[in-house]
Write an enzyme that holds these catalytic residues in place. Sequence first.
Site, PDB file in Angstrom:
ATOM      1  N   HIS A  20      -1.590  -6.388   1.248  1.00 24.51           N
ATOM      2  CA  HIS A  20      -0.258  -6.195   0.654  1.00 24.51           C
ATOM      3  C   HIS A  20       0.044  -7.300  -0.363  1.00 24.51           C
ATOM      4  O   HIS A  20       0.660  -7.054  -1.392  1.00 24.51           O
ATOM      5  CB  HIS A  20       0.808  -6.184   1.754  1.00 24.51           C
ATOM      6  CG  HIS A  20       0.684  -5.013   2.685  1.00 24.51           C
ATOM      7  ND1 HIS A  20       1.633  -4.025   2.765  1.00 24.51           N
ATOM      8  CD2 HIS A  20      -0.288  -4.662   3.552  1.00 24.51           C
ATOM      9  CE1 HIS A  20       1.247  -3.110   3.657  1.00 24.51           C
ATOM     10  NE2 HIS A  20       0.083  -3.487   4.149  1.00 24.51           N
ATOM     11  N   ASP A 123       8.123  -4.997   0.464  1.00 25.38           N
ATOM     12  CA  ASP A 123       7.174  -4.124   1.155  1.00 25.38           C
ATOM     13  C   ASP A 123       7.885  -3.102   2.026  1.00 25.38           C
ATOM     14  O   ASP A 123       8.932  -3.375   2.613  1.00 25.38           O
ATOM     15  CB  ASP A 123       6.272  -5.001   2.044  1.00 25.38           C
ATOM     16  CG  ASP A 123       5.013  -4.284   2.440  1.00 25.38           C
ATOM     17  OD1 ASP A 123       5.063  -3.497   3.412  1.00 25.38           O
ATOM     18  OD2 ASP A 123       3.977  -4.479   1.782  1.00 25.38           O
ATOM     19  N   GLU A 376      -9.804   0.538  -6.154  1.00 24.88           N
ATOM     20  CA  GLU A 376     -10.697  -0.359  -6.891  1.00 24.88           C
ATOM     21  C   GLU A 376     -12.031   0.340  -7.152  1.00 24.88           C
ATOM     22  O   GLU A 376     -12.590   0.234  -8.246  1.00 24.88           O
ATOM     23  CB  GLU A 376     -10.894  -1.669  -6.105  1.00 24.88           C
ATOM     24  CG  GLU A 376      -9.676  -2.584  -6.171  1.00 24.88           C
ATOM     25  CD  GLU A 376      -9.599  -3.618  -5.061  1.00 24.88           C
ATOM     26  OE1 GLU A 376      -8.536  -4.242  -4.913  1.00 24.88           O
ATOM     27  OE2 GLU A 376     -10.588  -3.796  -4.325  1.00 24.88           O
TER      28      GLU A 376
END
Length: 487
Positions: A20, A123, A376
Amino acid sequence: MGAEPQRLHVVFFPLMAAGHMIPTLDIAKLFAAHHVKTTIVTTPLNAPTFTKALNTTTTTTIDVEVIPFPNSNEADGIPEGIENFDQFTSNEMAVKFLKATTLLQQSLEQILEKHKPDCLVADMLLPFATDVAAKFNIPRLVFHGTNYFSQCVTHSMIKYEPFKTVSSDDEEFLIPYLPHEVKLMKSQLPDMMRGDLDMDMDIVNSEWMEIFVRAMEAEAKSYGVIVNSFHELEPEYADYYRNVIGRRAWSIGPVSLCNRENEAKFQRGKDSCIDEHECLNWLNSKKPNSVVYICFGSLAQVSNSQVEEIAMGLEASEQDFIWVLRGSNTKNIEEFEKRVEGKGLIIRGWAPQVLILDHEAIGTFVTHCGWNSTLEGLSCGVPMVTWPVFAEQFYNEKLVTQVLETGVGVGAKEWNRMVEGIKWEDIRDAIRKLMVGEEALELRSKAKKMKELARMAVEVGGSSYCDLSSLIQELSSYNNATTYARD
């Protein structure tokens, strides 16, 4: 003439967990690159994750504000010196940790009182941030750390409970009303969702559910959601999220692409036990698309028996590889390591993942399907062997294998934080499917297309660039309107 509007100031408050904090830092860099004043709030032991990476970026100024983590007397059952979600191995401790984070509310309020920012990005698992932002009359944006697809699956699961249509754990059921036909098994669902949602669950699961429900309620009341994704990746699910679930959302990813230099890619996250140049030199010695990269993220644990199966599977696949091993389970691995010297590189601890994935030598990524890793991999154009473990990872696997068709599953069927139960033959076969033959070429070509779309999305004029620009514009207008209303 009125006073000139002040520069927009956004405060970021990530959950204290590597998966995170790292994307939050990337998001802060993106805002800073758009001339927004940015401040990240974290606790003392997590601060180095930000300060170390920021020391390598000379172009952006990001402030880090440190607030104390509750001490062990205040935070029920959390040992002194533990401030990060990654340090827990049981669901019970993870729940206690999330409860302890609610004690950070007062410190967060003091930071907002001091800085008087225009927006709070917090978050999803810090739901009290919505109330804090309301107290200061500023918008709260939610950061999920996952994609639209898994949000849509979660919504459908909770609303329609399709898992109730099957009688056994290993029977597939269809997730209704999604743009694609997506099937799951009951055994691939989180513990808290596996039974009837209205039945009494054990205490830890019901506490998890409570935290989750509170987070969703806080999100529904928030200004909107920032998503680390890009429009071209999952357009139907972005539309579903906005129009069916009814959330305002901005796609600003892949956020990892803000790290252009090797040094910036290397400095993301914790200290690596391998030198940047040693890693690159090893990769430079390999042919394009010839290396398998295997990593299970920062939270999953791998059993000793599974380590042995992975070693046998890698060796039997006859491919070069980089394998990231965390924790102490390296029993019997030294002998294997000697045997595969030159062909395999084992990294113990933290690896510079984006630096590795972005290298032309990487041909396949064996991944736990955490969203950071998955995105990614996609934005580096690498096809994936999907090996989900827990959280929403089984949903992400379906996105990769069934919707995008850029990967194949290894056969994981059990939602469980411990990686175990997959035989070496299945590991070998999945790797070879992505490295050798016609199907491998097809999957690689789809993955490369995804890489092109990802790179275009973050360039000036791309979909993510425009979404971020319009969000910043909207926040500036909101800020000016609020300022004039106060004046």
